[in-house]
Design an enzyme around this catalytic site. Structure first.
Site, PDB file in Angstrom:
ATOM      1  CG  ASP A  33      -1.918   1.085   1.264  1.00 49.85           C
ATOM      2  OD1 ASP A  33      -2.171   1.700   0.216  1.00 49.85           O
ATOM      3  OD2 ASP A  33      -2.458   1.351   2.357  1.00 49.85           O
ATOM      4  CG  PHE A  34       1.545   5.825  -1.501  1.00 52.18           C
ATOM      5  CD1 PHE A  34       2.899   5.862  -1.796  1.00 52.18           C
ATOM      6  CD2 PHE A  34       0.901   7.007  -1.186  1.00 52.18           C
ATOM      7  CE1 PHE A  34       3.606   7.067  -1.773  1.00 52.18           C
ATOM      8  CE2 PHE A  34       1.584   8.212  -1.165  1.00 52.18           C
ATOM      9  CZ  PHE A  34       2.943   8.239  -1.458  1.00 52.18           C
ATOM     10  CG  ASP A  35      -1.772   7.620   1.192  1.00 50.57           C
ATOM     11  OD1 ASP A  35      -1.153   8.681   1.346  1.00 50.57           O
ATOM     12  OD2 ASP A  35      -2.431   7.350   0.169  1.00 50.57           O
ATOM     13  CG  ASP A  69      -2.013   2.085   6.490  1.00 52.54           C
ATOM     14  OD1 ASP A  69      -2.349   1.827   5.306  1.00 52.54           O
ATOM     15  OD2 ASP A  69      -2.220   3.190   7.024  1.00 52.54           O
TER      16      ASP A  69
END
Length: 268
Positions: free
Chosen positions: A32-34, A206
């Protein structure tokens, strides 16, 4: 030399990296990024990967079969943050967009919804309090209430009303709800397809949408005893407990993710 026996869950870090190194040519890493590669920010447009991330992802991509970022962000945003990466695939908008081999492919079923998403974004800006950040992503609309958490109930009510009225899907997250077209696509489906020919895969997430990706790894293991998957959570104060409880191990921050990968690469 005989292959290392697949670790039980949760595996030790040493065992997980040992199996991964042995299966490097058949291993995929998903991120994932954020909140995983970048700290979460009040302004989504201000998010940047931590300094060490691009270099470590590029190194990882030379060591294993494939590295991919699977995000709620559009591919255009991800490209702006990772333009220097040549070997990393990008899945935007939960997989509705894919950047692979130098081009973007959009899920055809989602394209007719672009005008409706644009109209929805404009309506949200007019009807919701000004403290709510409305993020138009071409194929979805995210309503961020991080700077005004007291308005969470109002934002969620409005979002659910719009979803019911217009036949949209709704995705909750860290101080945000997102309205999406009624197209059957999520991170779990991306991972299910992405590990079809792999013998090992890791997923770092997350938030609540990442649990579907963890579940996809578990489902593959259930039907293929020769497959090994590692689900990694990144701690956060909002949805962290639920995500960590679904993961094999938890790292403390995006900086810790970069450090963890740099250490793991020494196993190859």
């Amino acid at each position: 030399m005989a292959e290392t026996q697949r670790p039980i869950h949760p595996p030790s870090i040493a065992d997980a990296w040992a199996v991964t190194a042995e299966r490097a040519a058949e291993t995929t890493f998903f991120f994932d990024f954020d909140g995983v590669l970048s700290p979460v920010t009040d302004d989504p447009d201000a998010s940047q990967p931590v300094d060490a991330v691009p270099g470590v992802l590029e190194s990882l991509a030379t060591a294993v079969r494939r590295v991919a970022i699977v995000s709620a962000r559009p591919v255009s945003f991800l490209r702006s943050r990772f333009a220097s990466l040549e070997r990393v695939d990008l899945y935007g908008l939960y997989g509705l967009e894919v950047w692979h081999d130098g081009e973007v492919v959009t899920e055809p079923a989602a394209l007719p919804w672009i005008p409706a998403m644009s109209d929805l974004a404009e309506r949200a800006k007019k009807e919701l309090p000004p403290q709510i950040l409305v993020e138009f992503k071409r194929l979805s609309v995210a309503l961020h209430y991080r700077t005004a958490p007291q308005l969470a109930g109002e934002v969620e009510r409005w979002g659910h009303e719009q979803a019911e009225r217009h036949g949209l899907k709704i995705q909750g997250g860290r101080m945000v709800i997102e309205l999406k077209p009624p197209v059957d696509q999520d991170k779990g489906m991306v991972i299910t397809e992405g590990v079809r020919n792999a013998r090992c895969a890791w997923y770092f997430g997350d938030d609540m949408s990442d649990i579907k990706a963890f579940d996809a790894l578990r489902a593959r293991e259930a039907v293929d005893p020769g497959f090994f998957g590692v689900a990694v959570a990144v701690a956060n104060p909002e949805t962290g407990a639920e995500v960590s409880s679904a993961a094999d191990l938890t790292l403390e921050s995006p900086d810790a993710v970069a450090q963890f990968l740099a250490e793991g690469l020494k196993s190859f």
